[in-house]
Design an enzyme around this catalytic site. Structure first.
Site, PDB file in Angstrom:
ATOM      1  CG  ASP A 455      -1.786   1.144   1.383  1.00  0.00           C
ATOM      2  OD1 ASP A 455      -2.325   1.573   0.354  1.00  0.00           O
ATOM      3  OD2 ASP A 455      -1.966   1.654   2.503  1.00  0.00           O
ATOM      4  CE  LYS A 628      -4.386  12.778 -15.298  1.00  0.00           C
ATOM      5  NZ  LYS A 628      -5.523  12.248 -16.057  1.00  0.00           N
ATOM      6  CE  LYS A 647      -5.607  22.921  -4.900  1.00  0.00           C
ATOM      7  NZ  LYS A 647      -6.372  23.546  -3.853  1.00  0.00           N
ATOM      8  NE  ARG A 676       1.117  14.700  -2.900  1.00  0.00           N
ATOM      9  CZ  ARG A 676       0.403  13.639  -2.541  1.00  0.00           C
ATOM     10  NH1 ARG A 676       0.993  12.540  -2.158  1.00  0.00           N
ATOM     11  NH2 ARG A 676      -0.905  13.669  -2.545  1.00  0.00           N
ATOM     12  CB  THR A 677       4.201  20.052  -9.256  1.00  0.00           C
ATOM     13  OG1 THR A 677       3.822  19.015 -10.165  1.00  0.00           O
ATOM     14  CG2 THR A 677       5.684  19.941  -8.977  1.00  0.00           C
ATOM     15  CG  ASP A 758      -3.502   9.198  -3.133  1.00  0.00           C
ATOM     16  OD1 ASP A 758      -4.262  10.027  -3.654  1.00  0.00           O
ATOM     17  OD2 ASP A 758      -2.806   9.451  -2.132  1.00  0.00           O
TER      18      ASP A 758
END
Length: 1137
Positions: A455, A628, A647, A676-677, A758
């Site tokens: 996980d 996204k 965003k 993470r952008t 996720d």
């Protein structure tokens, strides 16, 4: 349509088919159009990519040839297929499940239900009072070894077959069964207590007469249940009312989907508007719910109120549901139960635990079958040499019983005790504190693993996000320069405050018309920081929650939205469906701009000076895995300006924002740092622009056909030429030592698959930052596919990639497995790493089973949440981590650890030792049985093939217990490599997965050793003691015991002081028994009068002859071992030297 699909892979000069572009309506065509692909399997060879379409037409012939079934097929195994299919059909008929259907549930009226629904009881028990004994006995006797002992023990009740005493057969078998039953009974009682505790939890049920308490197991479909804060939701419900003024509440879903973030749920508007709780019974309303399904992320239903004109209809979605096993995090909620017991989402996604059997046990089971075959052949040879005289059939069976020691029952006892010892050693290891062994039957599996399925959230990561970087295009800010941003924000809001006070003194009515933008004037750094921070503080789905300090336990909720409200920082927490958003809002708070309140229509920010700014939420576009990105349209109360903020991931935002030359490069730089952008942009709207958008948006939302596509098209009309504000970088902190641990496992030859619920971008980012995917490896992101044709093309495209990691979503995975299961698994298994995102708990377990079926390798699953339980139980070896997500995974696992890094030592050290020791122990116990059976065969062949035992009952029991048990069992302390060496050279682990420590080759070597030593001992005793023939038993048995003790010494690789003690104790026990139990050391029965002569065994003749026999049986083996070590040493000995 299907005719136009090119079935060979897309070539470089070919144009992509129109349907292949995501988001086009053609994507949603019926799959029947691709029915022509049924007979056209994937080309799995490189040459196939160069073939024309016509080559595919020759492929179906292979299928036609497989369908021909005749007599030859039937005789060559077809009858087995037919028998098994008949049995499956019979079982299916007996266990036919009730078909799941949609349902209409009337509020508060369970008696109106059209069907009977399952009881809302949790049941994790394997057996009940009636099935316990038969069930445990079946589990024991389904193994050939135990069934064989049972048959042999039962044969001793027949007088003509009786050899020796009953206790020599029944005592060991009874001991094994008693230990197993006690262990199973203890586990069953624990499970029963846990179930009873869950089922007897009390809940408030709303009835016509008021509230009554009801047990969780007595809740029915249609009941109105009240659930307090921090209470578990007992069944799947529709959310009707809440004590929160906003009409919404938060729930914790960590035990359902593994995510620790709180989820926002919204009550049905019609019932939330009712003035009092009792009004729920005064209205006539019902809920229409779809049939129970596995998918925890979707729901379709309707709420209808009939007693008003016109009737009120509300559509219900996932945000109106409260699934069982989740926990209410804020306020008190009232819901109507729609699914209970076996039909709840949590139970549907939980697989039944199975009795796990180690690979080593299966291998030993195969070897015992081979030994049994050898035993029967030996018995037949003996009877044949007799010339089949007299009742030869009875003699045959007597010989089978006589040679029964060739398969020793002590094998099971020794292995079970060894497994318990390994478990104790694991739990006592100071280097991995807190480790618990819950299944003591499979510690050897830790040394045979090829696939590790892990996980992400809480296992590889801590699920704690920290804001690390803000990039404005020309300037970048890191953690060490955040104070500069803070000073800019304080300065800019001081100027805004001054300007607003001047405006209000000049004119009491602020202008609602926004100032036209001046794009040619370059903005100052301060104003750009101001805009970027404001956008981050507004564009999110975060809600601040204030914990009550009152001791009365009243439900806490945000207070009135006045400026003078107590927004104290010390009792405020933020909740959102994504921890990234919480990290961003926490960061804006740290630099002075604080989110203090939010409801469904507005949010409030507090400036560094303490002023409260209010923004009205006009529209919100939530994040989806397809788009996204997420967006929000707000109107500032003070100025009336309308702004659209957005965003999202760089891949989605790159085409939306205005042209720039830095975004792509900086995103790559941040991704390499493991950040993470998110790209943040804005667009100012005039009143007319917004009104036009709102009209079109509402119209699209009311459409019946292609609603999602029409809504997306309207929103996309706004997403043009947006002003790029900034790029943010957030770090999801990894667990301690995750990178070196994954590197260690990869070097050990273990393939790692990450299965997470996720998002795709998040999973890919963690795969890079944790070095699950190495820096020089390419990543192939499997495009979303929804039907057979798309899956076919995408798999062919993936086939051309070499040595690249695969990233695939759960939906695409399901389509691939439906049509191209074998081809997909074959391709995925060639990848160095695989990441599956958006996986449901059931999909995780399905992937485990696929690997088991298609590769026949051992799998291990590791996780920390309730959503990982199915995967952990399906794997050959399940490891649970005790983490923030509770203990559900840790309780369901075979092994429980406290940190991911402990898995390295658990596998490399304990897995290696457990497998190596069990393999040596198992083979040595077999050798111990084979050597005595060889002596029995030699003895019988000399004495005219008489079926009489060489040694009496007590000697046989003593031989397997007090005389040799301690030295043989001391092999569980042996180790070939020191722990530090095993961790330093993980490549040693690769040898274990090949199973060379216990194979038919090693087994045959032990058989040859046994035959050689048994022959030497018996013939040596007969040749050297021809004058004292009456003492053959004492002589051969003494030499046998000494040989076994020397063989243990030969097998040991690393000496432990307990091993020396065990050897000395065993030798002492034997010498003592020579003196006190001399009546057993005679040939045949004691009544023959052959007793041991004490004066004889103390003579030098006896001593040198016994030593000579022992030396001849053991010395050659010592010489062979020395030569092998010198000229062909194993890999581990090279390192240790």
């Amino acid at each position: 349509m299907a005719d136009s699909i090119p079935l060979n892979p897309v070539r470089k000069n070919s144009r992509k088919p129109a349907y292949y572009n995501a988001g086009r309506p053609a994507r949603y065509q019926l799959e029947d159009e691709y029915s022509s692909l049924d007979e056209m399997p994937l080309m799995m060879s490189e040459e196939a990519f160069e073939n024309d379409e016509s080559d595919y037409q020759t492929l179906p012939r292979a299928r036609i040839s497989q369908r021909r079934r005749g007599l030859a097929w039937f005789l060559c195994g077809g009858w087995k297929v037919l028998c098994s299919s008949c049995c499956e059909c019979l079982v299916h008929t007996c266990r036919r499940k009730k078909e799941l259907k949609p349902r209409t549930v009337w509020l508060g009226h369970p008696e109106k239900c059209e069907e009977r629904y399952p009881k809302n009881a949790i049941k994790n028990q394997k057996y009940n009072i009636v099935t316990f004994v038969p069930g445990v006995l079946y589990q024991q006797f389904k193994f050939f070894l135990n069934l064989y002992f049972l048959v042999v023990a039962c044969s001793q009740f027949v007088p003509s077959l009786k050899i020796g005493y009953l206790y020599t057969y029944w005592a060991p078998l009874g001991f094994v069964l008693a230990v197993t039953m006690v262990r199973e009974a203890v586990d069953e009682v624990r499970r029963c207590r846990r179930d009873k505790e869950m089922n007897s939890q009390l809940y408030s049920k709303l009835t016509m007469r008021g509230k009554i308490n009801v047990k969780s197991s007595d809740i029915q479909v249609g009941d109105l249940i009240i659930v307090e804060k921090n209470q578990r939701i007992p069944a799947d419900m529709i959310f009707l009312r809440t004590s929160e003024k906003t009409g919404s509440c938060f729930i914790r879903t960590d035990q359902l989907d593994g995510e620790t973030d709180w989820k926002l749920k919204i009550a049905v508007a019609c019932t939330q508007r009712l003035s009092a709780l009792g009004d729920l019974f005064s209205i006539s309303a019902y809920v229409y719910a779809q049939k129970p399904q596995l998918d925890i992320h979707s729901f379709e239903g309707n709420f209808t109120r009939e007693d008003c004109d016109p009737p009120i209809h509300e559509s219900l979605s996932i945000e109106n549901t409260l699934w069982a096993s989740t926990v209410v995090a804020s306020g008190t909620v009232i819901g109507v139960v729609i699914y209970t017991g076996k039909e709840t989402r949590s139970v549907l996604n939980t697989s039944q635990s199975k009795n796990k059997v180690g690979l080593l046990d299966l291998e030993l089971n195969r070897l015992t079958k081979a030994l049994f075959l050898a035993q029967v052949v030996l018995a037949i040879v003996m009877v044949a040499l007799q010339g089949f005289l007299g009742p030869w059939f009875r003699n045959l069976f007597r010989f089978v019983v006589l040679f029964s020691y060739i398969i020793p029952i002590s094998l099971r006892v020794n292995l079970d005790m060894g497994k318990s010892a390994y478990g104790w050693m694991i739990m006592k290891d100071e280097n991995i504190p807190g480790t618990v062994v819950r299944t003591s039957t499979i510690p050897e599996e830790l040394g045979r693993l090829v696939y590790l399925l892990t996980d992400k959230t809480g296992t590889l990561t801590q699920n704690e996000m920290f804001f690390r970087r803000l990039h404005l295009g020309t300037v970048s800010y890191g953690t060490d320069t955040m104070d500069e941003i803070q000073s800019h924000i304080i300065q800019s809001y001081a100027q805004v405050c001054t300007a607003q006070s001047n405006d209000s003194s000049a004119s009491s009515t602020p202008s609602r018309k926004p100032q036209p933008p001046a794009p040619k004037v370059r903005k100052s750094v301060s104003s750009r920081i101001h805009e970027a921070v404001k956008a981050i503080a507004l564009c999110h789905n975060v809600t601040p929650v204030y914990e009550s300090r009152a001791s009365n336990g009243a439900s806490t909720e945000p207070e009135s939205t006045e400026a003078d409200q107590d927004f104290s920082d010390d009792n405020r927490t933020y909740q959102a469906s994504s921890p990234d958003e919480v990290a961003l809002v926490r960061w804006t708070e740290s630099i002075g701009l604080t989110l203090v309140n939010r409801d469904l229509t507005s949010l409030q920010l507090k400036t560094p000076a303490g002023q409260i700014l209010t923004y009205f939420i006009l529209q919100i576009f939530p994040f989806t895995s397809e788009s996204k990105r997420m967006g929000i349209i707000v109107r500032e109360e003070a100025t009336g300006d309308i702004t659209f903020y957005m965003k999202g991931a760089d891949v989605a935002m790159a085409s939306i924002v205005q042209y720039n030359d830095w975004l792509e490069e900086e995103c790559g730089n941040m991704a390499r740092e493991g950040l993470r952008t998110l790209v943040v942009a804005k667009k100012s709207l005039s009143e007319e622009q917004y009104q036009d958008f709102e009209n079109r948006y509402n119209q699209a939302k009311l459409s019946i056909h292609d609603r999602a596509l029409k809504v997306a098209a309207v929103v996309e009309s706004l997403e043009r030429e947006m002003e790029l504000l900034c790029l943010t970088g957030v770090e999801d902190q990894l667990q301690a030592d995750v990178r070196p641990t994954l590197e260690l496992l990869r070097n050990a030859g273990i393939k790692i698959w990450m299965l997470t619920g996720d998002k795709l971008e998040t999973a890919t980012c963690i795969a890079k930052s944790s070095h699950l995917v190495s820096r020089n490896q390419d990543i192939h992101v499997f495009r979303p596919v929804s039907n057979r044709g798309e899956a076919h093309l995408e798999l062919n495209a993936f086939r051309r990639k070499h040595d690249c990691a695969l990233v695939i979503s759960g939906d695409s995975l399901e389509v691939c497995l439906r049509y191209y299961e074998h081809e997909f698994v074959e391709l995925a298994c060639q990848c160095p790493a695989v990441v599956c995102c958006r996986c449901s708990p059931t999909q995780k377990a399905q992937i485990v089973r696929l690997l088991q079926q298609h590769t026949a390798n051992r799998t291990c699953a590791i996780g920390d949440g309730g959503n990982d339980v199915s995967m952990i139980q399906a794997a050959d070896c399940g490891i649970g981590i005790e983490g923030k997500e509770g203990k559900q995974a840790s309780l369901a696992a075979d092994f429980s650890i406290t940190q991911f890094k402990h898995i390295g030592r658990l596998l490399m050290v304990h897995g290696r030792n457990s497998y190596k020791r069990s393999a040596a122990l198992g083979q040595f116990v077999m050798h111990r049985g084979m050597i005595i059976s060889t002596m029995q065969a030699v003895f019988s062949s000399i004495f005219y093939f008489a079926s009489i035992p060489l040694y009496q009952g007590f000697l046989m029991v003593g031989y397997a217990t007090v005389y040799t048990m301690f030295p043989v069992f001391s092999l569980v302390l042996d180790q070939d490599v020191k722990p530090d060496m095993a961790l330093l050279y993980p490549e040693l682990y690769k040898d274990l997965t090949k199973g060379r420590s216990l194979s038919f080759k090693t087994f045959l070597i032990w058989v040859l050793i046994s035959v050689y030593q048994g022959g030497i001992l018996m013939y040596g005793a007969l040749v050297l003691f021809d004058q004292e023939f009456v003492h053959v038993v004492a002589i051969s048995f003494t030499a046998l015991i000494l040989t076994e003790l020397l063989m243990v010494a030969l097998t040991i690789r690393t000496w432990h002081w307990l091993m020396v003690v065990a050897e000395l104790i065993s030798l002492g026990c034997y010498l003592a028994s020579l003196a006190f139990l001399n009546e057993y050391f005679g040939i045949g029965r004691v009544t023959l009068g052959a007793f041991l002569d004490l004066s004889f065994i103390t003579t030098r003749v006896f001593l040198w002859k016994v030593c000579a026999i022992t030396l001849v049986s053991c010395l050659p083996l010592y010489i062979i071992k020395y030569l092998k070590r010198k000229f062909s040493p194993p890999s581990y000995s090279k390192l240790s030297s």
